[in-house]
Write a protein that holds these residues in place. Structure first.
Motif, PDB file in Angstrom:
ATOM      1  N   TYR A   1       0.655  -1.318  -0.094  1.00 53.02           N
ATOM      2  CA  TYR A   1      -0.039  -0.138   0.096  1.00 53.02           C
ATOM      3  C   TYR A   1       0.890   1.251   0.055  1.00 53.02           C
ATOM      4  O   TYR A   1       1.913   1.156   0.625  1.00 53.02           O
ATOM      5  CB  TYR A   1      -0.889  -0.038   1.210  1.00 53.02           C
ATOM      6  N   HIS A   2       0.257   2.205  -0.687  1.00 50.08           N
ATOM      7  CA  HIS A   2       0.949   3.675  -0.588  1.00 50.08           C
ATOM      8  C   HIS A   2      -0.271   4.758  -0.547  1.00 50.08           C
ATOM      9  O   HIS A   2      -0.946   4.381  -1.067  1.00 50.08           O
ATOM     10  CB  HIS A   2       1.763   3.728  -2.062  1.00 50.08           C
ATOM     11  N   ASP A   3       0.345   5.617   0.240  1.00 50.92           N
ATOM     12  CA  ASP A   3      -0.347   6.822  -0.023  1.00 50.92           C
ATOM     13  C   ASP A   3      -0.284   7.793  -1.001  1.00 50.92           C
ATOM     14  O   ASP A   3       0.812   8.013  -1.452  1.00 50.92           O
ATOM     15  CB  ASP A   3      -0.391   7.605   1.504  1.00 50.92           C
ATOM     16  N   ILE A   4      -1.304   8.700  -1.290  1.00 51.59           N
ATOM     17  CA  ILE A   4      -1.078   9.557  -2.351  1.00 51.59           C
ATOM     18  C   ILE A   4      -1.383  10.693  -1.639  1.00 51.59           C
ATOM     19  O   ILE A   4      -2.502  11.164  -1.359  1.00 51.59           O
ATOM     20  CB  ILE A   4      -2.047   9.513  -3.569  1.00 51.59           C
ATOM     21  N   VAL A   5      -0.576  11.668  -1.349  1.00 52.66           N
ATOM     22  CA  VAL A   5      -0.391  12.834  -0.225  1.00 52.66           C
ATOM     23  C   VAL A   5      -0.869  13.818  -1.126  1.00 52.66           C
ATOM     24  O   VAL A   5      -0.829  14.064  -2.178  1.00 52.66           O
ATOM     25  CB  VAL A   5       1.015  12.977   0.105  1.00 52.66           C
ATOM     26  N   PRO A   6      -1.647  14.917  -0.333  1.00 56.00           N
ATOM     27  CA  PRO A   6      -1.947  16.218  -1.016  1.00 56.00           C
ATOM     28  C   PRO A   6      -0.838  16.703  -1.710  1.00 56.00           C
ATOM     29  O   PRO A   6       0.124  16.939  -0.982  1.00 56.00           O
ATOM     30  CB  PRO A   6      -2.652  16.902   0.149  1.00 56.00           C
ATOM     31  N   GLN A   7      -1.191  17.365  -2.934  1.00 58.33           N
ATOM     32  CA  GLN A   7      -0.331  17.929  -3.527  1.00 58.33           C
ATOM     33  C   GLN A   7      -0.960  19.087  -4.534  1.00 58.33           C
ATOM     34  O   GLN A   7      -2.033  19.239  -4.705  1.00 58.33           O
ATOM     35  CB  GLN A   7       0.706  17.167  -4.209  1.00 58.33           C
ATOM     36  N   SER A   8      -0.187  19.979  -4.991  1.00 58.25           N
ATOM     37  CA  SER A   8      -0.739  21.154  -5.799  1.00 58.25           C
ATOM     38  C   SER A   8      -1.219  20.552  -7.296  1.00 58.25           C
ATOM     39  O   SER A   8      -2.031  21.090  -7.879  1.00 58.25           O
ATOM     40  CB  SER A   8       0.123  21.998  -5.983  1.00 58.25           C
ATOM     41  N   ASN A   9      -0.824  19.317  -7.819  1.00 61.87           N
ATOM     42  CA  ASN A   9      -1.238  18.959  -9.145  1.00 61.87           C
ATOM     43  C   ASN A   9      -0.608  17.541  -9.182  1.00 61.87           C
ATOM     44  O   ASN A   9       0.369  16.929  -8.327  1.00 61.87           O
ATOM     45  CB  ASN A   9      -0.384  19.674 -10.394  1.00 61.87           C
ATOM     46  N   LEU A  10      -1.320  16.807  -9.970  1.00 60.59           N
ATOM     47  CA  LEU A  10      -1.149  15.292 -10.120  1.00 60.59           C
ATOM     48  C   LEU A  10      -0.453  14.848 -11.589  1.00 60.59           C
ATOM     49  O   LEU A  10      -0.450  13.641 -11.731  1.00 60.59           O
ATOM     50  CB  LEU A  10      -2.466  14.289  -9.905  1.00 60.59           C
ATOM     51  N   LYS A  11      -0.420  16.101 -12.356  1.00 67.04           N
ATOM     52  CA  LYS A  11       0.185  15.726 -13.822  1.00 67.04           C
ATOM     53  C   LYS A  11       1.365  14.772 -13.758  1.00 67.04           C
ATOM     54  O   LYS A  11       1.320  13.920 -14.565  1.00 67.04           O
ATOM     55  CB  LYS A  11       0.271  16.998 -14.381  1.00 67.04           C
ATOM     56  N   ASN A  12       2.254  14.911 -13.040  1.00 70.96           N
ATOM     57  CA  ASN A  12       3.540  14.128 -12.980  1.00 70.96           C
ATOM     58  C   ASN A  12       3.700  13.213 -11.819  1.00 70.96           C
ATOM     59  O   ASN A  12       4.802  12.842 -11.301  1.00 70.96           O
ATOM     60  CB  ASN A  12       4.562  15.286 -13.126  1.00 70.96           C
ATOM     61  N   PHE A  13       2.468  12.623 -11.510  1.00 70.94           N
ATOM     62  CA  PHE A  13       2.717  11.954 -10.016  1.00 70.94           C
ATOM     63  C   PHE A  13       3.283  10.434 -10.470  1.00 70.94           C
ATOM     64  O   PHE A  13       2.857   9.877 -11.563  1.00 70.94           O
ATOM     65  CB  PHE A  13       1.204  11.648  -9.465  1.00 70.94           C
ATOM     66  N   VAL A  14       4.131  10.082  -9.925  1.00 69.26           N
ATOM     67  CA  VAL A  14       4.711   8.911 -10.137  1.00 69.26           C
ATOM     68  C   VAL A  14       4.246   7.650  -9.012  1.00 69.26           C
ATOM     69  O   VAL A  14       4.097   7.776  -7.860  1.00 69.26           O
ATOM     70  CB  VAL A  14       6.263   8.777 -10.046  1.00 69.26           C
ATOM     71  N   PHE A  15       3.836   6.619  -9.531  1.00 69.33           N
ATOM     72  CA  PHE A  15       3.279   5.458  -8.899  1.00 69.33           C
ATOM     73  C   PHE A  15       4.430   4.599  -8.557  1.00 69.33           C
ATOM     74  O   PHE A  15       5.201   4.278  -9.450  1.00 69.33           O
ATOM     75  CB  PHE A  15       2.219   4.650  -9.528  1.00 69.33           C
ATOM     76  N   GLN A  16       4.997   4.411  -7.332  1.00 68.57           N
ATOM     77  CA  GLN A  16       6.276   3.585  -6.893  1.00 68.57           C
ATOM     78  C   GLN A  16       5.848   2.157  -7.107  1.00 68.57           C
ATOM     79  O   GLN A  16       4.750   1.695  -6.587  1.00 68.57           O
ATOM     80  CB  GLN A  16       6.704   3.884  -5.454  1.00 68.57           C
ATOM     81  N   THR A  17       6.580   1.670  -7.621  1.00 66.53           N
ATOM     82  CA  THR A  17       6.473   0.148  -8.049  1.00 66.53           C
ATOM     83  C   THR A  17       8.011  -0.459  -7.911  1.00 66.53           C
ATOM     84  O   THR A  17       8.822   0.139  -8.230  1.00 66.53           O
ATOM     85  CB  THR A  17       5.803  -0.340  -9.455  1.00 66.53           C
ATOM     86  N   THR A  18       8.092  -1.723  -7.564  1.00 67.51           N
ATOM     87  CA  THR A  18       9.266  -2.360  -7.325  1.00 67.51           C
ATOM     88  C   THR A  18       9.264  -3.445  -8.325  1.00 67.51           C
ATOM     89  O   THR A  18       8.276  -4.238  -8.424  1.00 67.51           O
ATOM     90  CB  THR A  18       9.580  -2.930  -5.945  1.00 67.51           C
ATOM     91  N   GLU A  19      10.397  -3.681  -9.297  1.00 62.95           N
ATOM     92  CA  GLU A  19      10.551  -4.575 -10.214  1.00 62.95           C
ATOM     93  C   GLU A  19      11.200  -5.808  -9.567  1.00 62.95           C
ATOM     94  O   GLU A  19      12.292  -5.681  -8.995  1.00 62.95           O
ATOM     95  CB  GLU A  19      11.290  -4.155 -11.364  1.00 62.95           C
ATOM     96  N   TYR A  20      10.542  -7.072  -9.450  1.00 65.84           N
ATOM     97  CA  TYR A  20      11.130  -8.202  -8.849  1.00 65.84           C
ATOM     98  C   TYR A  20      11.414  -9.177  -9.891  1.00 65.84           C
ATOM     99  O   TYR A  20      10.869  -9.269 -10.974  1.00 65.84           O
ATOM    100  CB  TYR A  20      10.061  -8.828  -7.748  1.00 65.84           C
ATOM    101  N   GLN A  21      12.599  -9.457 -10.032  1.00 69.58           N
ATOM    102  CA  GLN A  21      13.156 -10.531 -11.093  1.00 69.58           C
ATOM    103  C   GLN A  21      12.321 -11.674 -11.390  1.00 69.58           C
ATOM    104  O   GLN A  21      12.098 -12.064 -12.369  1.00 69.58           O
ATOM    105  CB  GLN A  21      14.682 -11.230 -10.495  1.00 69.58           C
TER     106      GLN A  21
END
Length: 174
Positions: free
Chosen positions: A112-132
């Motif tokens: 789980y990850h939170d999307i914290v309040p911010q001034s815009n979401l245009k360049n929001f990056v969803f964190q993911t981990t690449e597992y082998q």
């Protein structure tokens, strides 16, 4: 394309063989369910190192009308009859990456990850981990809660200790 999951927390002394038998006897009933991309029958077991016993199936639907059919035309009533009223978490799949080996998945890592309040979401990056050794990844967001969750599917249990790892007992494909 909606996603849904309900999390049924069970007592710490609950016999998880009851859930395993239920899935073994009935899991096939959602195989080839109309417009279901997949349903992952997920559990956690305290006896296997999880914090709780739980049954937490995850559904990815190709159409909301089919999800509505499942919920309101009697199929979800089996859950209500067995476990009582359950909250269904609904989300929007942002990313669904399934490999050819997806059907071999036996474990699912939930992050789980939170999307914290911010001034815009245009360049929001969803964190993911690449597992082998991942066989699939699904990223689902929920703007009602401002959260997103990564579900990563594996054949072998990942060596992660600080997140929920589900055992996948049956995978229904649409």
């Amino acid at each position: 394309m909606p996603a849904m999951q309900y999390k049924i927390n069970l007592p710490s002394d609950y016999d998880m063989n009851i859930i395993k038998k239920r899935i073994k006897d009935n899991g096939h009933k959602t195989d080839r369910f109309p417009d279901l991309l997949f349903k992952a029958y997920l559990i956690t077991e305290k006896a296997n190192g999880s914090l709780t016993n739980s049954y937490c199936p995850l559904y990815i639907w190709q159409k909301s009308t089919s999800m509505n059919h499942f919920i309101f035309d009697g199929f979800f009533d089996n859950i209500l009859d067995s476990f009582g009223w359950q909250t269904i978490n609904i989300g929007i799949p942002l990313q669904v990456e399934l490999t050819d080996e997806f059907s071999q998945s036996q474990f699912v890592l939930e992050e789980y990850h939170d999307i914290v309040p911010q001034s815009n979401l245009k360049n929001f990056v969803f964190q993911t981990t690449e597992y082998q050794d991942q066989l699939a990844r699904v990223v689902i967001y929920n703007p009602d809660k401002w959260q997103y969750v990564n579900f990563t599917f594996f054949k072998n249990k990942p060596l992660v200790t600080d997140r929920t790892i589900y055992s996948l007992l049956h995978l229904s494909l649409g």
